[in-house]
Motif scaffolding. Structure first.
Motif, PDB file in Angstrom:
ATOM      1  N   LEU A   1       0.834  -1.201   0.000  1.00 53.53           N
ATOM      2  CA  LEU A   1       0.000   0.000   0.000  1.00 53.53           C
ATOM      3  C   LEU A   1       0.862   1.241   0.000  1.00 53.53           C
ATOM      4  O   LEU A   1       2.057   1.180   0.310  1.00 53.53           O
TER       5      LEU A   1
ATOM      6  N   ASP B   1      -5.460   5.248  -0.840  1.00 59.98           N
ATOM      7  CA  ASP B   1      -6.645   5.967  -0.373  1.00 59.98           C
ATOM      8  C   ASP B   1      -7.150   6.923  -1.450  1.00 59.98           C
ATOM      9  O   ASP B   1      -6.900   8.127  -1.384  1.00 59.98           O
TER      10      ASP B   1
ATOM     11  N   PHE C   1      -8.995   2.164  -1.095  1.00 58.83           N
ATOM     12  CA  PHE C   1      -9.551   2.000   0.250  1.00 58.83           C
ATOM     13  C   PHE C   1     -10.772   2.908   0.388  1.00 58.83           C
ATOM     14  O   PHE C   1     -10.783   3.872   1.161  1.00 58.83           O
TER      15      PHE C   1
ATOM     16  N   ARG D   1     -13.133  12.907  11.180  1.00 60.79           N
ATOM     17  CA  ARG D   1     -13.388  12.161   9.946  1.00 60.79           C
ATOM     18  C   ARG D   1     -14.837  12.311   9.498  1.00 60.79           C
ATOM     19  O   ARG D   1     -15.307  11.563   8.643  1.00 60.79           O
TER      20      ARG D   1
ATOM     21  N   LYS E   1     -15.289   0.741   4.483  1.00 65.05           N
ATOM     22  CA  LYS E   1     -14.601   0.935   5.766  1.00 65.05           C
ATOM     23  C   LYS E   1     -15.354   1.942   6.618  1.00 65.05           C
ATOM     24  O   LYS E   1     -16.152   2.708   6.079  1.00 65.05           O
ATOM     25  N   HIS E   2     -15.131   2.006   7.938  1.00 68.03           N
ATOM     26  CA  HIS E   2     -14.312   1.140   8.782  1.00 68.03           C
ATOM     27  C   HIS E   2     -15.283   0.365   9.647  1.00 68.03           C
ATOM     28  O   HIS E   2     -16.055   0.967  10.406  1.00 68.03           O
TER      29      HIS E   2
ATOM     30  N   ARG F   1     -10.720   6.615  16.957  1.00 65.06           N
ATOM     31  CA  ARG F   1     -10.313   5.292  17.438  1.00 65.06           C
ATOM     32  C   ARG F   1     -10.898   4.958  18.816  1.00 65.06           C
ATOM     33  O   ARG F   1     -10.350   4.138  19.549  1.00 65.06           O
TER      34      ARG F   1
ATOM     35  N   MET G   1     -12.562  -3.102   5.491  1.00 66.53           N
ATOM     36  CA  MET G   1     -11.527  -2.771   6.478  1.00 66.53           C
ATOM     37  C   MET G   1     -12.142  -2.641   7.867  1.00 66.53           C
ATOM     38  O   MET G   1     -12.941  -1.728   8.112  1.00 66.53           O
TER      39      MET G   1
ATOM     40  N   TYR H   1     -10.381   0.804  13.566  1.00 67.84           N
ATOM     41  CA  TYR H   1      -9.506   0.987  14.725  1.00 67.84           C
ATOM     42  C   TYR H   1     -10.319   1.030  16.024  1.00 67.84           C
ATOM     43  O   TYR H   1      -9.803   0.751  17.105  1.00 67.84           O
TER      44      TYR H   1
ATOM     45  N   ASP I   1      -6.654  -2.190   9.396  1.00 67.06           N
ATOM     46  CA  ASP I   1      -6.226  -0.807   9.198  1.00 67.06           C
ATOM     47  C   ASP I   1      -4.735  -0.679   9.565  1.00 67.06           C
ATOM     48  O   ASP I   1      -4.131  -1.574  10.166  1.00 67.06           O
ATOM     49  N   TYR I   2      -4.184   0.474   9.192  1.00 65.04           N
ATOM     50  CA  TYR I   2      -2.759   0.795   9.332  1.00 65.04           C
ATOM     51  C   TYR I   2      -2.246   0.540  10.756  1.00 65.04           C
ATOM     52  O   TYR I   2      -2.641   1.246  11.685  1.00 65.04           O
TER      53      TYR I   2
ATOM     54  N   MET J   1      -2.371  -5.064   7.396  1.00 66.01           N
ATOM     55  CA  MET J   1      -1.634  -3.877   6.952  1.00 66.01           C
ATOM     56  C   MET J   1      -0.538  -3.621   7.979  1.00 66.01           C
ATOM     57  O   MET J   1      -0.806  -3.114   9.061  1.00 66.01           O
TER      58      MET J   1
ATOM     59  N   TRP K   1      -6.581  14.416   2.960  1.00 61.67           N
ATOM     60  CA  TRP K   1      -6.430  13.344   1.969  1.00 61.67           C
ATOM     61  C   TRP K   1      -6.332  13.932   0.567  1.00 61.67           C
ATOM     62  O   TRP K   1      -7.026  13.489  -0.361  1.00 61.67           O
TER      63      TRP K   1
ATOM     64  N   GLU L   1      -7.730  12.272   9.693  1.00 59.55           N
ATOM     65  CA  GLU L   1      -7.915  11.476  10.907  1.00 59.55           C
ATOM     66  C   GLU L   1      -6.985  11.945  12.024  1.00 59.55           C
ATOM     67  O   GLU L   1      -5.938  12.510  11.765  1.00 59.55           O
TER      68      GLU L   1
HETATM   69  C1  BGC Z   1      -7.002   5.011   7.926  1.00 55.53           C
HETATM   70  C2  BGC Z   1      -7.639   4.314   6.754  1.00 55.53           C
HETATM   71  C3  BGC Z   1      -6.695   4.270   5.596  1.00 55.53           C
HETATM   72  C4  BGC Z   1      -5.384   3.658   6.006  1.00 55.53           C
HETATM   73  C5  BGC Z   1      -4.362   3.603   4.901  1.00 55.53           C
HETATM   74  C6  BGC Z   1      -5.625   4.489   8.230  1.00 55.53           C
HETATM   75  O1  BGC Z   1      -4.973   5.248   9.190  1.00 55.53           O
HETATM   76  O2  BGC Z   1      -7.812   4.865   9.067  1.00 55.53           O
HETATM   77  O3  BGC Z   1      -8.835   4.950   6.411  1.00 55.53           O
HETATM   78  O4  BGC Z   1      -7.274   3.570   4.532  1.00 55.53           O
HETATM   79  O5  BGC Z   1      -4.837   4.390   7.069  1.00 55.53           O
HETATM   80  O6  BGC Z   1      -3.841   4.845   4.616  1.00 55.53           O
END
Ligand code: BGC
Ligand code: BGC
Length: 624
Positions: A81, A122, A171, A185, A224-225, A252, A282, A285, A317-318, A344, A456, A515
């Motif tokens: 990714l 993303d 994503f 968000r 997501k999420h 989160r 996805m 968190y 998620d990340y 991830m 983003w 976020e």
């Molecule tokens: C976000 C996701 C995103 C992912 C990859 C995460 O921190 O919550 O929405 O797809 O990172 O960048």
């Protein structure tokens, strides 16, 4: 004789319907092929795979966290990714992104089984990491259009612009149902009701994936999420203390709802995304009643895969597994055993690979679970046509001609027009004349593409600035383009110098965030923004205020001062869509996708409240 005539007539009607449904591009009726229908192709491949190759398929590393490109082969990586700030070394041009994708994909094709990579990004409002991509309004604005056909078109173009780089996985869509505007968000959601997540989320999946994932113009979508990310309770988010830079009261956090409430409010978007054939989901968190979603067997296995019949795969998620209790091995065991299929792990992918391998060898993660996870991932790869050896997996350069094209921008402009919500229009100030002697513009966001696009965009958190990406139109430029030759358009950021103008337009609001950093306990307009409105008003002219924001803000004072007020959300690169409405070429049709609070103390305010008394109700929006 008569029966054969009837038969011929029926055949004719049938063919006419077929032709009509093809030419009308009617995709909403197409039922996607089930993922399990690929199992006869998946199983022979699975049977050939070693444990290492299987674990590789379950691992997603990040471009920015890659220790060595050879790791793609060494660890048999199934996916890579680029997160919000994981850019190509040579910058964010279309060619740089294409080169990065092709670099990784060529490596994967050198492995023993040559299973292609899924490259995830993303692409939330257009292919927003790439310079010159068309940037669409964020979902909050699309929610105000109430227009699934338009959302499908927007997502289709997004898919095409992603595919122009070769990348095959977005994503998106985010089908969150945000309940508290203080959450950073909020703008990623279509609105505060499950209806909007359901209808527009479904449309977005159809647009991204097309009627068949095999189509080389489509990308794999990711709803997501899951689940309840927009329902966290204030104060339960990530925090290192109120006076630190890491204080996110909602992001989160924990969702405290009964299963019935969770289903009704937060699962609806997934029901329709699955119906539309979404291939990946996805987990969030956030937690549900104290249990992290990424470790919840109830949510992932029993509800989503079991009851809701989801046959695709789950991507964590990340670094989300880091937030589960225990050391890294127990975090991995908990999550995989609860149903996570791909993980991830941006940087720690080597550790993940060896930890999962020993967990299997120690019998702490059963082989049946590994096989199920890999089967799900491979189903989707087969469904996408990635396993077709005759197919080139390099980027289709023909698509690059249309990248950021006028045709794509026209659809973004249309979505801007339809997303605007007129909150006030005293004495019919709007629509404005295109022919006054002079229009004075003010406000920090009048000539700022970065503020128009929000988070983003080119970078993770986004950034202010006129030149963040080429090809867009600021609202100031849009006004200049729209007025007649004889009209002078003047501009001062602070709104001063408006004396003598016929009308004033002030563009104010939030500056970009994403976020974590977007959580806020103060959504009032800044002093600078209010001063720009006051300065304009001092000239004794009628004033239109345009608000650029990722959520409703506290606007009472501004509303009182101005004559007309438009909530324009985060419209993206096509500012001309704003001019289309304010000068009367198109009537406003946008309806609020969120309830508008009277004060900070009224938040959270939602249409489902027992006593509901917002400043503007969900669904409000004036027209003329
Ligand atoms: C976000 C996701 C995103 C992912 C990859 C995460 O921190 O919550 O929405 O797809 O990172 O960048
Ligand atoms: C985001 C990524 C971002 C990273 C930066 C993550 O939470 O999802 O997209 O690049 O943080 O640390």
């Amino acid at each position: 004789m008569r029966t054969s005539a009837v038969f011929i007539l029926l055949v004719f009607v049938f063919l006419a319907c077929q032709i009509f449904s093809i030419t009308s591009g009617d995709t909403t009726s197409a039922k996607p092929k089930s993922f399990s229908s690929y199992d006869s192709q998946v199983e022979p491949l699975l049977a050939k795979m070693t444990l290492e190759e299987k674990i590789g398929q379950m691992t997603q590393a990040e471009h920015g966290g890659m220790k060595d490109i050879k790791d793609v082969e060494y660890y048999f990586l199934g996916s890579v990714l680029s997160g919000g700030n994981s850019d190509p070394e040579t910058g964010n041009s279309l060619s740089s992104w294409t080169e990065v994708y092709e670099r990784y994909q060529s490596r994967a094709l050198k492995t023993r089984l040559a299973i292609p990579l899924l490259y995830g990004i993303d692409a939330l409002h257009g292919n927003n990491n790439v310079l010159g991509a068309v940037i669409f309004p964020h979902n909050i604005g699309l929610g105000c259009t109430r227009n699934p056909q338009l959302v499908e078109k927007v997502s289709k173009i997004t898919a095409e612009e992603v595919r122009a780089t070769g990348i095959n996985w977005a994503f998106a869509p985010c089908v969150t149902v945000p309940q508290d505007d203080r959450w950073g968000r909020t703008y990623e959601g279509f609105g505060e009701t499950p209806e909007l997540a359901r209808t527009l989320g479904e449309a977005a999946v159809r647009g991204l994936q097309g009627d068949d994932l095999m189509n080389p113009l489509s990308v794999l979508a990711c709803a997501k999420h899951f689940a309840g990310d927009g329902g966290t309770i204030f104060g339960t988010g990530v925090s290192k203390g109120p006076n630190t830079s890491e204080h996110w009261p909602l992001d989160r956090g924990d969702v405290r709802l009964s299963e019935k409430e969770l289903r009704e409010l937060h699962l609806q978007g997934y029901v329709s995304a699955i119906k539309a054939g979404v291939g990946s989901i996805m987990p969030s968190y956030s937690s549900w009643n104290g249990v992290k979603c990424s470790g919840s067997k109830r949510l992932m296995t029993e509800i989503l895969k079991g009851e809701m019949g989801f046959e695709g795969f789950l991507i964590s998620d990340y670094n989300a597994l880091d937030e589960l209790p225990g050391d890294s091995k127990s975090q991995i065991a908990q999550s995989i055993n609860a149903g996570m299929d791909m993980v991830m792990v941006p940087e720690k992918y080597r550790e993940f690979y060896s930890n999962l391998k020993s967990l299997v060898n120690e019998g702490k993660v059963p082989m049946t679970r590994i096989d199920d996870a890999v089967k799900r991932i491979l189903r989707v790869k087969f469904a996408m046509g990635l396993m077709d050896k005759k197919r080139s997996l390099m980027a289709d350069r023909n698509l690059q001609k249309n990248f950021g094209s006028a045709e794509h921008r026209a659809v973004a402009r249309e979505s801007v027009r339809q997303s605007l919500v007129v909150l006030k229009n005293d004495k019919k100030l709007l629509p404005l004349s295109k022919k006054p002697a002079r229009i004075h513009m003010g406000g920090k966001s009048a000539d700022d593409l970065g503020n128009q696009c929000g988070g983003w965009t080119i970078s993770w958190q986004g950034q202010s600035g006129k030149d963040i990406t080429p090809g867009g139109t600021t609202i100031l430029q849009a006004v200049q383009n729209a007025v007649s030759k004889g009209t002078k358009v003047t501009f001062s950021k602070d709104g001063s110098g408006a004396n003598g103008a016929d009308v004033g337009i002030v563009v104010v609001g939030e500056t970009p965030y994403a976020e974590m950093f977007g959580d806020s306990t103060d959504l009032s307009l800044s002093k600078e923004d209010l001063a720009a409105i006051t300065n304009m008003k001092k000239a004794g002219i009628p004033v239109l205020v345009i608000l650029l924001s990722g959520r409703p803000m506290i606007i009472n004072e501004a509303l009182e001062q101005c004559d007309a007020f438009i909530a324009a959300w985060l419209p993206g690169t096509e500012g001309q869509g704003v001019a289309d409405v304010i000068f009367g070429d198109f009537k406003p049709t946008g309806k609020l996708s969120f309830s508008w609070p009277r004060s900070m103390s009224q938040i959270p305010v939602n249409i489902s409240d027992k006593s509901y008394n917002p400043l503007f109700k969900y669904g409000y929006g004036l027209t003329w």
